[in-house]
Structures are given as C-alpha cells and as structure tokens.
Design a protein around this motif. Structure first.
Motif, PDB file in Angstrom:
ATOM      1  N   PHE A 142       0.840  -1.212   0.000  1.00 45.81           N
ATOM      2  CA  PHE A 142       0.000   0.000   0.000  1.00 45.81           C
ATOM      3  C   PHE A 142       0.871   1.257   0.000  1.00 45.81           C
ATOM      4  O   PHE A 142       0.537   2.252  -0.654  1.00 45.81           O
ATOM      5  N   ALA A 143       1.985   1.214   0.709  1.00 47.29           N
ATOM      6  CA  ALA A 143       2.897   2.366   0.711  1.00 47.29           C
ATOM      7  C   ALA A 143       3.480   2.571  -0.686  1.00 47.29           C
ATOM      8  O   ALA A 143       3.556   3.707  -1.186  1.00 47.29           O
ATOM      9  N   LEU A 144       3.852   1.461  -1.345  1.00 49.56           N
ATOM     10  CA  LEU A 144       4.387   1.565  -2.709  1.00 49.56           C
ATOM     11  C   LEU A 144       3.340   2.153  -3.663  1.00 49.56           C
ATOM     12  O   LEU A 144       3.687   2.824  -4.635  1.00 49.56           O
ATOM     13  N   ALA A 145       2.058   1.893  -3.372  1.00 46.37           N
ATOM     14  CA  ALA A 145       0.977   2.414  -4.214  1.00 46.37           C
ATOM     15  C   ALA A 145       0.667   3.881  -3.903  1.00 46.37           C
ATOM     16  O   ALA A 145      -0.223   4.478  -4.512  1.00 46.37           O
ATOM     17  N   GLY A 146       1.392   4.460  -2.915  1.00 48.00           N
ATOM     18  CA  GLY A 146       1.234   5.885  -2.627  1.00 48.00           C
ATOM     19  C   GLY A 146       0.280   6.209  -1.498  1.00 48.00           C
ATOM     20  O   GLY A 146      -0.035   7.378  -1.263  1.00 48.00           O
ATOM     21  N   HIS A 147      -0.186   5.183  -0.762  1.00 43.50           N
ATOM     22  CA  HIS A 147      -1.090   5.451   0.357  1.00 43.50           C
ATOM     23  C   HIS A 147      -0.320   5.774   1.631  1.00 43.50           C
ATOM     24  O   HIS A 147       0.786   5.270   1.841  1.00 43.50           O
ATOM     25  N   GLN A 148      -0.934   6.571   2.496  1.00 44.44           N
ATOM     26  CA  GLN A 148      -0.371   6.839   3.820  1.00 44.44           C
ATOM     27  C   GLN A 148      -0.617   5.608   4.688  1.00 44.44           C
ATOM     28  O   GLN A 148      -1.775   5.219   4.904  1.00 44.44           O
ATOM     29  N   VAL A 149       0.442   4.977   5.147  1.00 42.50           N
ATOM     30  CA  VAL A 149       0.328   3.736   5.919  1.00 42.50           C
ATOM     31  C   VAL A 149       0.876   3.955   7.326  1.00 42.50           C
ATOM     32  O   VAL A 149       1.928   4.568   7.506  1.00 42.50           O
ATOM     33  N   LEU A 150       0.160   3.441   8.314  1.00 36.74           N
ATOM     34  CA  LEU A 150       0.576   3.534   9.715  1.00 36.74           C
ATOM     35  C   LEU A 150       0.669   2.128  10.291  1.00 36.74           C
ATOM     36  O   LEU A 150      -0.335   1.403  10.321  1.00 36.74           O
ATOM     37  N   ILE A 151       1.864   1.755  10.726  1.00 38.76           N
ATOM     38  CA  ILE A 151       2.070   0.432  11.320  1.00 38.76           C
ATOM     39  C   ILE A 151       1.709   0.482  12.797  1.00 38.76           C
ATOM     40  O   ILE A 151       2.201   1.343  13.525  1.00 38.76           O
ATOM     41  N   GLY A 152       0.853  -0.455  13.237  1.00 35.20           N
ATOM     42  CA  GLY A 152       0.487  -0.543  14.648  1.00 35.20           C
ATOM     43  C   GLY A 152       1.147  -1.735  15.311  1.00 35.20           C
ATOM     44  O   GLY A 152       1.440  -2.743  14.662  1.00 35.20           O
ATOM     45  N   SER A 153       1.374  -1.611  16.614  1.00 35.76           N
ATOM     46  CA  SER A 153       2.020  -2.670  17.390  1.00 35.76           C
ATOM     47  C   SER A 153       1.652  -2.453  18.851  1.00 35.76           C
ATOM     48  O   SER A 153       1.170  -1.388  19.237  1.00 35.76           O
ATOM     49  N   ARG A 154       1.945  -3.468  19.684  1.00 39.89           N
ATOM     50  CA  ARG A 154       1.826  -3.253  21.130  1.00 39.89           C
ATOM     51  C   ARG A 154       2.980  -2.402  21.626  1.00 39.89           C
ATOM     52  O   ARG A 154       2.945  -1.903  22.740  1.00 39.89           O
ATOM     53  N   SER A 155       3.994  -2.237  20.790  1.00 41.57           N
ATOM     54  CA  SER A 155       5.171  -1.439  21.158  1.00 41.57           C
ATOM     55  C   SER A 155       5.411  -0.368  20.091  1.00 41.57           C
ATOM     56  O   SER A 155       5.611  -0.694  18.910  1.00 41.57           O
ATOM     57  N   ALA A 156       5.403   0.895  20.516  1.00 44.80           N
ATOM     58  CA  ALA A 156       5.630   1.988  19.558  1.00 44.80           C
ATOM     59  C   ALA A 156       6.992   1.855  18.890  1.00 44.80           C
ATOM     60  O   ALA A 156       7.151   2.152  17.705  1.00 44.80           O
ATOM     61  N   GLN A 157       7.968   1.362  19.652  1.00 43.10           N
ATOM     62  CA  GLN A 157       9.318   1.228  19.085  1.00 43.10           C
ATOM     63  C   GLN A 157       9.348   0.165  17.984  1.00 43.10           C
ATOM     64  O   GLN A 157       9.916   0.386  16.915  1.00 43.10           O
ATOM     65  N   ARG A 158       8.703  -0.993  18.242  1.00 46.23           N
ATOM     66  CA  ARG A 158       8.669  -2.036  17.198  1.00 46.23           C
ATOM     67  C   ARG A 158       7.938  -1.523  15.962  1.00 46.23           C
ATOM     68  O   ARG A 158       8.321  -1.793  14.826  1.00 46.23           O
ATOM     69  N   ALA A 159       6.871  -0.754  16.196  1.00 43.15           N
ATOM     70  CA  ALA A 159       6.107  -0.204  15.064  1.00 43.15           C
ATOM     71  C   ALA A 159       6.979   0.721  14.231  1.00 43.15           C
ATOM     72  O   ALA A 159       6.961   0.667  12.992  1.00 43.15           O
ATOM     73  N   GLN A 160       7.744   1.572  14.921  1.00 43.60           N
ATOM     74  CA  GLN A 160       8.581   2.536  14.186  1.00 43.60           C
ATOM     75  C   GLN A 160       9.667   1.820  13.400  1.00 43.60           C
ATOM     76  O   GLN A 160       9.964   2.183  12.251  1.00 43.60           O
ATOM     77  N   GLU A 161      10.238   0.751  14.002  1.00 46.79           N
ATOM     78  CA  GLU A 161      11.271  -0.016  13.285  1.00 46.79           C
ATOM     79  C   GLU A 161      10.685  -0.657  12.032  1.00 46.79           C
ATOM     80  O   GLU A 161      11.307  -0.650  10.962  1.00 46.79           O
ATOM     81  N   ALA A 162       9.470  -1.194  12.154  1.00 47.48           N
ATOM     82  CA  ALA A 162       8.833  -1.821  10.980  1.00 47.48           C
ATOM     83  C   ALA A 162       8.530  -0.762   9.925  1.00 47.48           C
ATOM     84  O   ALA A 162       8.742  -0.982   8.720  1.00 47.48           O
ATOM     85  N   ALA A 163       8.058   0.401  10.372  1.00 46.56           N
ATOM     86  CA  ALA A 163       7.746   1.484   9.422  1.00 46.56           C
ATOM     87  C   ALA A 163       9.016   1.937   8.707  1.00 46.56           C
ATOM     88  O   ALA A 163       9.008   2.143   7.479  1.00 46.56           O
TER      89      ALA A 163
END
Ligand SMILES: NC(=O)c1ccc[n+]([C@@H]2O[C@H](COP(=O)([O-])OP(=O)(O)OC[C@H]3O[C@@H](n4cnc5c(N)ncnc54)[C@H](OP(=O)(O)O)[C@@H]3O)[C@@H](O)[C@H]2O)c1
Length: 217
Positions: free
Chosen positions: A26-47
């Motif tokens: 979805f990000a490659l298609a140009g959409h704004q994507v937000l990764i969610g996690s139980r840990s904000a740090q893990r989410a940011q690393e994935a993003a």
C-alpha cells in the motif's frame, strides 16, 4: 471503481509478516500507511524498514489516526485487541484478514469460532464499525518479495456494507496484479478463512505460494 485518494490505512499487528507485507504494497501504491504494534518502538522499526513515508505507533494510536484499519494479529489475540479499541475503531472500515487455524502433524486445519468466523467475531465486538473480511489468501512472502512486481490472485472481499466492500475491493486493486472480488456477506466468511488451510496444504505439497482466481466475471 471507488476512489481511495487521501485515505490513510493503519495495520494492527503491522510488525508481523502479513501486516508488513500489506503495508509495503500500500505504501508503494502511494497510500499513507501507519504500522500498529503493542510497542511503539517495534512499530517505528517496521515502518522504517518499509520506508515510502510509512509511520508507526501503538495500535490504539494508529487506529485513532487512520481512515481504514486492517487487523493482522494472530487469532489468539484478535478478540481482546478489538475489544480494547472499540472507541478508536467506531465509524471506520475495519478489514479483518485473520485466519483462525490450528496446526498439527497433518498440517493446518480450521478452528471453530463461536461467532462463526473471525470476521463475525470482529463485527460482534465492534458494533459501530464497518467490518469487512479480505486478504485471507494473500501470501506474506509474496507481498514482501521485491522480485514480485505483480501479485497473481483475486482477493475475496466479504461484508454487509456495499460501500465498504467496494472501498476494500479498490484497496486490494492498489496491489498490482490483484483483483478485488465481492465474495458474499460476512456470514459466509468462515469458509473463506477455513479455505486458507487448504491453500497451505497446496503450498506444502507443491512448494508454492498459491493464490485463487475466480473465473467468468
Ligand atoms: N502470514 C501470512 O501469509 C498470512 C496470510 C493471510 C492472512 N494472515 C493472517 O494475518 C494475521 C497475522 O499473520 P502474521 O503471520 O503476520 O502473524 P504474526 O507475525 O504471528 O503476528 C503479527 C503481529 O501481531 C502482534 N501480536 C502477536 N500476538 C498478539 C496478541 N496476542 N495480541 C495483540 N497483538 C499480537 C505482533 O506484533 P507486536 O508484538 O509488535 O504487537 C505480531 O508481530 C493472522 O491472523 C493470519 O491468520 C497471514
């Protein structure tokens, strides 16, 4: 086809294979994507690993910020997570791709779900959301593979809200090669989720990442 311009997409459990794979496409298609996690740090690393402007945060945070929310956590954590996010998810399209499966020596098999299916469980827990079932048969390995330009399968989209299923069909078609096909009401989600066990059997026998195509439409 429904326009998706400007809609943001959050993925609960987006640090896992499936969530990250969908987020990447979805990000490659140009959409704004937000990764969610139980840990904000893990989410940011994935993003950060996805790039393309993807953001991250705790599940509740991204659920509150996004227009469309995809649930990509294991079935074991599905009900409790959604119960905790009822307020954040109110009024939103919630896309459930969860396959309630067990695994033993014979391979994968469908687990019984009291509400009928994971998607119906989501609808029961989230009476104020527009729950749609989709993306059950898409292989995370294929979604993450940079060598795969086109993903060769139809995504079955189920739900009781016509506008919501049209939006999710359009979202599926943001992935090159994919066609979004309406697959019935939410009460028919069980067999779509359970069919994943058959596809896993196909994959194991033929060493493949199989997808489905619906003919004559
Ligand atoms: N893998 C596939 O190819 C595929 C294809 C179609 C559908 N699916 C479905 O997509 C869902 C996710 O699959 P996956 O392979 O990505 O799973 P996964 O890697 O095992 O889990 C995804 C993420 O869910 C979070 N999580 C784990 N247990 C949780 C709990 N008890 N409560 C809340 N969050 C929890 C974790 O993120 P944090 O620790 O960062 O919170 C984890 O990274 C499953 O329901 C699966 O049936 C998978």
């Amino acid at each position: 086809m429904t326009e998706l311009n400007g809609l943001s997409i959050a993925i609960l459990g987006g640090t896992g294979d499936q969530g990250k794979g969908l987020a990447r496409r979805f990000a490659l298609a140009g959409h704004q994507v937000l990764i969610g996690s139980r840990s904000a740090q893990r989410a940011q690393e994935a993003a950060d690993s996805i790039g393309a402007g993807a953001g991250g945060g705790e599940n509740a945070d991204v659920a509150a910020r996004a227009d469309i929310v995809i649930v990509a956590v294991p079935y074991e954590g599905h009900k409790a997570l959604l119960e905790s996010l009822r307020g954040e998810l109110a009024g939103k399209i919630v896309i459930d791709c969860v396959n309630p499966l067990g695994f033993d020596k014979q391979g994968a098999y469908a687990l019984p779900v009291e509400e009928g299916s994971a998607a119906q469980q989501a609808a029961a827990v989230l009476p104020d959301s527009r729950v749609v079932a989709a993306f059950h048969h898409v292989s995370a390995v294929v979604l993450m593979d940079p060598a795969v330009d086109k993903v060769d399968l139809d995504v079955l989209v189920l739900g009781d809200d016509r506008e919501a299923t049209d939006t999710v069909r359009a979202l599926a078609e943001a992935i090159p090669g994919v066609r979004g096909v309406y697959g019935g009401r939410l009460r028919n989600a069980h067999q779509v989720e359970a069919l994943t066990a058959n596809i896993i059997s196909v994959n194991r026998r033929y060493k493949a990442h199989a997808g489905l195509r619906i003919t004559d439409i």
